[in-house]
Design an enzyme around this catalytic site. Sequence first.
Site, short mmCIF file in Angstrom:
data_model
loop_
_atom_site.label_atom_id
_atom_site.label_comp_id
_atom_site.label_asym_id
_atom_site.label_seq_id
_atom_site.Cartn_x
_atom_site.Cartn_y
_atom_site.Cartn_z
N GLY D 10 -8.02 18.87 -14.30
CA GLY D 10 -9.47 18.39 -13.82
C GLY D 10 -8.82 17.54 -12.10
O GLY D 10 -7.31 17.67 -12.01
N GLY D 11 -9.77 17.18 -12.24
CA GLY D 11 -9.47 16.47 -10.44
C GLY D 11 -8.82 15.15 -10.46
O GLY D 11 -8.96 14.98 -11.31
N SER D 12 -8.27 14.98 -9.31
CA SER D 12 -7.86 13.59 -9.21
C SER D 12 -8.31 12.31 -9.24
O SER D 12 -10.02 12.26 -9.23
CB SER D 12 -7.31 13.46 -7.96
OG SER D 12 -7.02 12.14 -7.47
N SER D 13 -8.25 11.37 -9.76
CA SER D 13 -9.12 10.31 -10.56
C SER D 13 -9.72 10.67 -12.06
O SER D 13 -10.18 10.28 -11.73
CB SER D 13 -9.33 9.14 -9.44
OG SER D 13 -9.04 8.94 -8.49
N GLY D 15 -8.75 11.38 -14.74
CA GLY D 15 -8.64 10.68 -16.14
C GLY D 15 -7.96 11.25 -16.80
O GLY D 15 -7.36 11.03 -18.43
N LYS D 16 -6.51 12.19 -16.18
CA LYS D 16 -6.51 13.34 -17.52
C LYS D 16 -5.31 12.46 -17.57
O LYS D 16 -4.55 12.91 -18.50
CB LYS D 16 -5.88 14.61 -16.13
CG LYS D 16 -6.40 15.26 -14.93
CD LYS D 16 -6.36 16.15 -14.37
CE LYS D 16 -5.31 15.31 -13.43
NZ LYS D 16 -6.02 14.76 -12.57
N ASP D 37 1.94 14.79 -11.15
CA ASP D 37 2.32 13.96 -10.05
C ASP D 37 3.62 14.39 -10.32
O ASP D 37 5.28 14.21 -9.34
CB ASP D 37 1.94 13.24 -10.04
CG ASP D 37 0.46 13.11 -9.96
OD1 ASP D 37 -0.54 13.45 -9.09
OD2 ASP D 37 -0.83 11.77 -10.09
#
Lengths: 175, 175, 175, 175
Positions: D10-13, D15-16, D37
Amino acid sequence: MTARLMIINGGSSSGKTGIVRCLQALLPEPWLGFSVDDFVAALPAVMDGGIEFGPDGEVSVGPAFRALDAAWIAGVVAMCRAGGRVIVDDVFLGGASSQQRWRDAAGDVETVFVGVHCDPAVAAGRELARGDRARGMAEQQAYVVHEGVTYDVEIDSAHTESVECARAIVDYLKS
Amino acid sequence: MTARLMIINGGSSSGKTGIVRCLQALLPEPWLGFSVDDFVAALPAVMDGGIEFGPDGEVSVGPAFRALDAAWIAGVVAMCRAGGRVIVDDVFLGGASSQQRWRDAAGDVETVFVGVHCDPAVAAGRELARGDRARGMAEQQAYVVHEGVTYDVEIDSAHTESVECARAIVDYLKS
Amino acid sequence: MTARLMIINGGSSSGKTGIVRCLQALLPEPWLGFSVDDFVAALPAVMDGGIEFGPDGEVSVGPAFRALDAAWIAGVVAMCRAGGRVIVDDVFLGGASSQQRWRDAAGDVETVFVGVHCDPAVAAGRELARGDRARGMAEQQAYVVHEGVTYDVEIDSAHTESVECARAIVDYLKS
Amino acid sequence: MTARLMIINGGSSSGKTGIVRCLQALLPEPWLGFSVDDFVAALPAVMDGGIEFGPDGEVSVGPAFRALDAAWIAGVVAMCRAGGRVIVDDVFLGGASSQQRWRDAAGDVETVFVGVHCDPAVAAGRELARGDRARGMAEQQAYVVHEGVTYDVEIDSAHTESVECARAIVDYLKS
């Protein structure tokens, strides 16, 4: 320099992480830098047979921890086999047997073992400077992690700055 | 020991935060420990006239930063007037004029100024050990933060562990 | 908009910190953003009469905590008197009496009280998503922190994104 | 449930990371949880051919990044082969080709791909709530990371709490 895996072993608050960061800055090739703390952070927050911390700095681990730790070690070695260079800082709570687990996993991957010695009183002072609630690990681990372990390079982080420790390791790798 | 406010001044990577944590552990009364980094973290992430970091470690601040910094300083002093004891680590980018701002705000609150000197080469090595992308602040700030500043206690954090620096400060407070 | 102090009250894991960050981004003037967590982090790591966390999320505080908390509150108000604007997120463990402490300290400083309500089941889910070892605070605090408290603005963070909560507060301030 | 590797894309922010933490709490067996990260944090702070972040949230990576990323992926898969269960959250900047790299590395290790969809406006609001200086990644990545990717489970994190997203994944694994 043909080594692909470097294991930095020392007790809590002996300065391992700072040495790894300096090594990454000084070495000509890019090395990945991992810590046993990264592994612990990857565990479920609550886990039967995991890792427990006692009031005076004791650390005890159960079977679930051991099984995942073996998987982690195998994974780090596989990163090296896949072309990566990896530095890991670890705490050999089992002394020589902890080292043997890395040796068995590494097989023919060229590995350098670095011992970080730190006077327990100095490590205890650095533990205080971290400001964590938990205390005692520095003194508990200072000697026991080195029992029966053999090293390619040994450094004294109580009397040497992290960057100088890293320089000594780089010099060894070049020799 | 009647001091209620302690200002620990030194350049980036000189070890101020570790000294504050050790002081909190060693002093018999509970002291609050704040850092200029706490103040910077409290600022809006994006702000006109705020704080900017250059590629070689330069730090520049604008009018909005200065106004809020004055409010922060006033607030810290007010904590002392309200019965608290506070240690703050700061970076006197303006040297003597930075100190004067604290003196003016402190008024009759008994204040101890501590100077943390650290050889810029040692501080640069510790900056490397932190593993941040940004580098250069340690060397840029090592001397300039002490220009024209007068201290009650001075310590050399390049050659003395944080806990020993803290002990020297505690001894001064007892004397 | 003449308010200079904003107190955001809500239980653990109700999303207060995210709302503060959004407020700082949306408000036209620069506001400092602090959290009760910043205060707790400023305390000595080990302290008689401090703050203790029980196994099921209970929080208890002693006299040393209370004295320093009063100093902290006085300091935050003083930042406002000195020209700053400050948003603080807090957890009113004492309900109405916690609010009264802020009112008494604030005096004539124009203050806005914001209540962040969050369904305890939702807050417990967000606590799980943080991955901390400690659990239970979200459910323990969800209702008790609002007992007897009166607000200028109330928001429901269980069903509204942080940025929308912040927009509702900004709208109130403009009105 | 025989899957040993779970990739959450999923994209940044979006909630992964929160979903991963909830999965670790809900799943009956212990799973390791890693993030892209963690990989980025393991890279040298300064590196030719590494990862660069543009002013509007653009991310670009060079050959050294790619080589170490391949080693990282191989290592994660090896942890599964060695008996571990691993959840990784990732950002498929290359869409389908990013997925193919995981498929090629995974071979016969049973793998579950989870797609985390999040409305870019919602993700941008959560990015604001994080309070980072850098902005724009949430909107830049929201759609592109899913281009051409096929999933075993898909969730909508804009309208579903992390713990409910995790429950949907657990239900899929049981089925």
